[in-house]
Each structure stands twice: as structure tokens, then as C-alpha cells.
Design an enzyme around this catalytic site. Structure first.
Site, PDB file in Angstrom:
ATOM      1  CG  ASP A  36      -3.258   4.674  -3.358  1.00 15.17           C
ATOM      2  OD1 ASP A  36      -2.801   4.310  -2.269  1.00 15.17           O
ATOM      3  OD2 ASP A  36      -2.983   5.764  -3.881  1.00 15.17           O
ATOM      4  CG  HIS A  94      -2.334   0.472   0.865  1.00 17.98           C
ATOM      5  ND1 HIS A  94      -2.580   1.463  -0.048  1.00 17.98           N
ATOM      6  CD2 HIS A  94      -3.547   0.066   1.313  1.00 17.98           C
ATOM      7  CE1 HIS A  94      -3.886   1.666  -0.145  1.00 17.98           C
ATOM      8  NE2 HIS A  94      -4.500   0.824   0.674  1.00 17.98           N
TER       9      HIS A  94
END
Length: 429
Positions: A405, A401
Site C-alpha cells: 500500500d 498494489h
């Protein structure tokens, strides 16, 4: 005269290796380039060849010991030289080394211990670890990232918990209890020590390969904030296509036509559209990799390996089928070369081959993502306002992450899905 054999560097990012097995013992003759031991690294198992022809004189490192690149592992009496000449020289060298270690290198080792890499400092700060309480295993006693991870797992006291150094004066001083440290993030629970054994329990020593896998998994989970997403894919057309082609393909090409080449093809074509999925985290930058090298997970009875198909985007379904077959055979035969394990930029895992229908794989550090293809199952599905039996499959993506995204990961996964669903019974490959 005897020649020192040093631990070779088995890859540009490899800094140490574990002597898994000696293939020779003192007194054994050895030819030039003949393997003398098996070494396990965080990349691959490899055989170390002799650099000369002669006789094994001494095995300096025991099996199971991890040593740094460049460290002495054994000595070989070179063919044509007198062993008698070597003994006094060896004794003199030992004395000189012992003397030197107590003098000049002591300063060098001390200086090396105080030189911390940015990665070590960052990891220590994140977990509030006092570096002065850690013994380094790197060259000259230098602290490595693995030392930090080991300290975190073993519960080394945080910096705020360190006892105040004793004063030189013998005068008594009032004892105070330090406030409990508040780490920036919770450290992993240390493994239980001294677990009581009950009747019938079996202890299995951790192999070098299993220890390496454990370290890499811990590293990945510690460093990369994992996120996960999944999509459902209708692969009815792909199943029909493979069923139509597989027998002729086997006769013509000599390899089985599995679903894996189709999965990889859909992935590499989608990576070209979404290059951030083919990247690594570089601390203060994201590095988009030019080459698309697909790591594939191959399981053996005792371990999991991830050999690499280099430049997978340049291969056809046939080329991918051959590459998958060759790497799987080499893995299970224990014949992987170092080059087979290097350079992967994205990992594909066919967990469906053993019946899994859902998984959340751990990212193959330092890659940005890993994609699992689950088992193909016939299910009733609503299609064109009617219920039909279709071949359905889940595809599961774990992502870093820091780099990716949900929006980009979702779009990438959707393109993989669309490419797989585009196959029909009459598609050309």
C-alpha cells in the site's frame, strides 16, 4: 549410433526455449561440451552444449522455433559408430513414432489438453476466455499461461460468445444472435494485422529476445496492479563525495566509482527495514524473500537485461561497484550465465544515466516493486531560508498494489532518501 539431443531445462522455472541460432550444421564435427546452438528463454540467452563427441546428423528444429523442455532438437552421430547402422534404426523409429502418435499418445494428448493448471484457470476466468477455443503449445497440447495471454491479445471470443455446437440431426434450427459478452475486465486491444505499408516503411522482424521482453512486460501489466510514487532527493553531499573519491578509487580498485553502488546500498539497507518490498505474490499468500538479490537493468543496443547481484546486502560499496561493473561487461559482451539472471528479489534501474528525470517503470515480474533513480540535476532550492544551488534527483517507485500500500511504499522510499542525503564530502565508504 545417433544420439538424440533434447532441449535442456535452463533453469528451474524455464519450460521452453527458442532456437535463436544454430552454431553447427549437418556434417559438422562436434566435441563434447562444445556449443551447438544458442537458445533464448524468458530468463536469458544461453548456449546448449553437446553431450557427446561426434558429427551432427540432423537439425530437427529450425531457427526461430520455440520448443518445450525435453523436446528433440537435433541428432548427433557418436564418434566411433557406423552411420550406416543408424539409418535403418532411424527410419524404424520414425515409423514407430508415427504409428504410436496415431494411437496411444492421442489419448495422452487429449487428456493433457483437459488438464488445466490453477494459474491458467484463474487467468481464463478473469478474462472470460473459453479454453476449448485455444490450442495449447505445452507438452501434449496442454494450455499454458502464455497461450492465454496470447489469446487475450489476439481477441479470442469470450465464453459467452461461443457458437452453439451443431446438432447431429440435419434438421434446420432457428438461428439466434448471442448477447454481447460482458468481460470482467477489458482485454487489451489486439495488435493490428495487415498494416498497410507506405513507401519508405521498413519492417523489422521481432527477435526472440524482443518477443520475450514483450511477453514479460504484458504479463507484468496484466497480473500486477501497478501503483506509482516519487520523491525528490538532495544528493549534493553524495556528488561531492564521489567527485573526491573517484580518481583514487579507479587507480586503486580498477573499476569506476559510479553512483549505482550508493543507490543499491541505500536500497538494500532499507529493504531490511521493510521486507514486504522484498517479496513476491503467491496467489493466496505473500512470500517474503530471505535473501536480498538486486536485479539491475542493463541496456544493450537491441534489448534490456536484468542481471542479478546476489546477497547484495552483504556487500560494501566496493563490492557493489565491482559486481555492477562485472555484470554490465558480461551483459554487453553477451556472456551472461543463467545464474546471473536468476533469483532477483528487487530491481534497481538507473534511468538517469541517459538523462531521464521522471519515469514509471514496469515491475520485474514476480517481484513486488522496482525503483528508478533519475538524472542528477543542479537546481535552485530553498535551504535554511536561503536559495542555494543543489544537486537534486527524483527517485520513482512502481509497486504491486496487491502486496504493498502507499503508506509502506512511502516509508520505504523516505528511508532510501534519508540514506542518500546522509552522505557528505567526508563520508567513509
Amino acid at each position: 549410433m545417433a544420439t538424440d539431443i533434447l532441449m535442456p531445462q535452463l533453469g528451474e522455472s524455464v519450460t521452453e526455449g527458442t532456437i535463436a541460432k544454430w552454431l553447427k550444421k549437418p556434417g559438422d564435427p562436434v566435441s563434447k561440451y562444445e556449443p551447438i546452438c544458442e537458445v533464448s528463454t524468458d530468463k536469458v540467452n544461453a548456449e546448449v552444449p553437446s553431450t557427446i563427441e561426434g558429427t551432427i546428423v540432423e537439425l530437427v528444429v529450425e531457427e526461430g522455433t520455440t520448443v518445450s523442455v525435453g523436446d528433440l532438437i537435433c541428432r548427433i552421430q557418436e564418434a566411433g559408430t557406423a552411420a550406416a547402422e543408424e539409418e535403418p534404426k532411424a527410419e524404424a523409429a520414425k515409423e514407430e513414432k508415427a504409428s504410436a502418435k496415431a494411437e496411444v499418445p492421442a489419448q495422452e494428448e487429449t487428456s493433457m489438453k483437459q488438464r488445466y493448471s490453477p494459474a491458467v484457470l484463474k487467468l481464463a476466468n478473469e478474462h472470460n476466455i473459453d479454453l476449448t477455443r485455444i490450442s495449447g503449445t505445452g507438452r501434449g497440447g496442454r494450455i499454458t499461461r502464455k497461450d492465454i495471454l496470447r489469446a487475450i491479445e489476439q481477441g479470442v471470443p469470450a465464453a459467452a460468445e461461443q457458437p452453439v455446437a451443431a446438432e447431429k440431426s440435419a434438421a434446420p434450427r432457428e438461428e439466434t444472435k448471442p448477447e454481447p459478452a460482458q468481460p470482467k475486465q477489458p482485454a487489451p486491444v489486439a495488435e493490428a494485422a495487415g498494416v498497410p505499408l507506405e513507401n519508405g516503411d521498413i519492417e523489422i522482424p521481432v527477435t526472440a529476445v524482443r518477443r520475450t521482453i514483450a511477453q514479460r512486460m504484458v504479463q507484468s501489466k496484466h497480473e500486477a496492479p501497478h501503483a506509482w510514487t516519487m520523491m525528490e532527493v538532495d544528493v549534493t553531499g553524495l556528488v561531492e563525495l564521489r567527485n573526491r573519491l573517484k580518481e583514487d578509487f579507479k587507480k586503486r580498485e580498477g573499476v569506476n566509482l559510479t553512483f549505482m553502488p550508493f543507490f543499491i546500498k541505500a536500497v538494500v539497507d532499507s529493504l531490511k527495514e521493510f521486507p514486504y518490498l522484498n517479496s513476491v505474490w503467491g496467489g493466496d499468500k505473500i512470500i517474503l524473500k530471505k535473501r536480498i538479490n538486486i536485479s539491475i537493468a542493463v541496456a544493450t543496443d537491441d534489448a534490456l537485461y536484468v542481471p542479478v547481484i546476489h546477497d547484495a546486502d552483504e556487500k560494501s560499496i566496493l563490492g557493489l561497484a565491482r559486481a555492477v561493473s562485472q555484470l554490465a561487461e558480461k551483459t554487453r559482451a553477451g556472456k551472461l550465465d543463467l545464474k546471473d539472471m536468476q533469483g532477483g528479489t528487487f530491481t534497481v534501474n538507473n534511468t538517469g544515466s541517459f538523462g531521464s528525470v521522471l519515469s514509471a517503470p514496469i515491475i520485474n515480474h514476480p517481484q513486488a516493486a522496482i525503483l528508478s533513480f533519475e538524472s542528477i540535476v543542479k537546481r535552485p532550492v530553498v535551504t535554511n531560508q536561503m536559495i542555494a544551488v543543489r544537486d537534486m534527483m527524483n527517485i520513482c517507485l512502481s509497486l504491486d498494489h496487491r502486496i504493498l500500500d502507499g503508506l509502506m511504499a512511502g516509508r520505504f522510499l523516505k528511508r532510501v532518501k534519508e540514506r542518500l542525503e546522509a552522505y557528505g564530502p567526508n563520508s567513509e565508504i
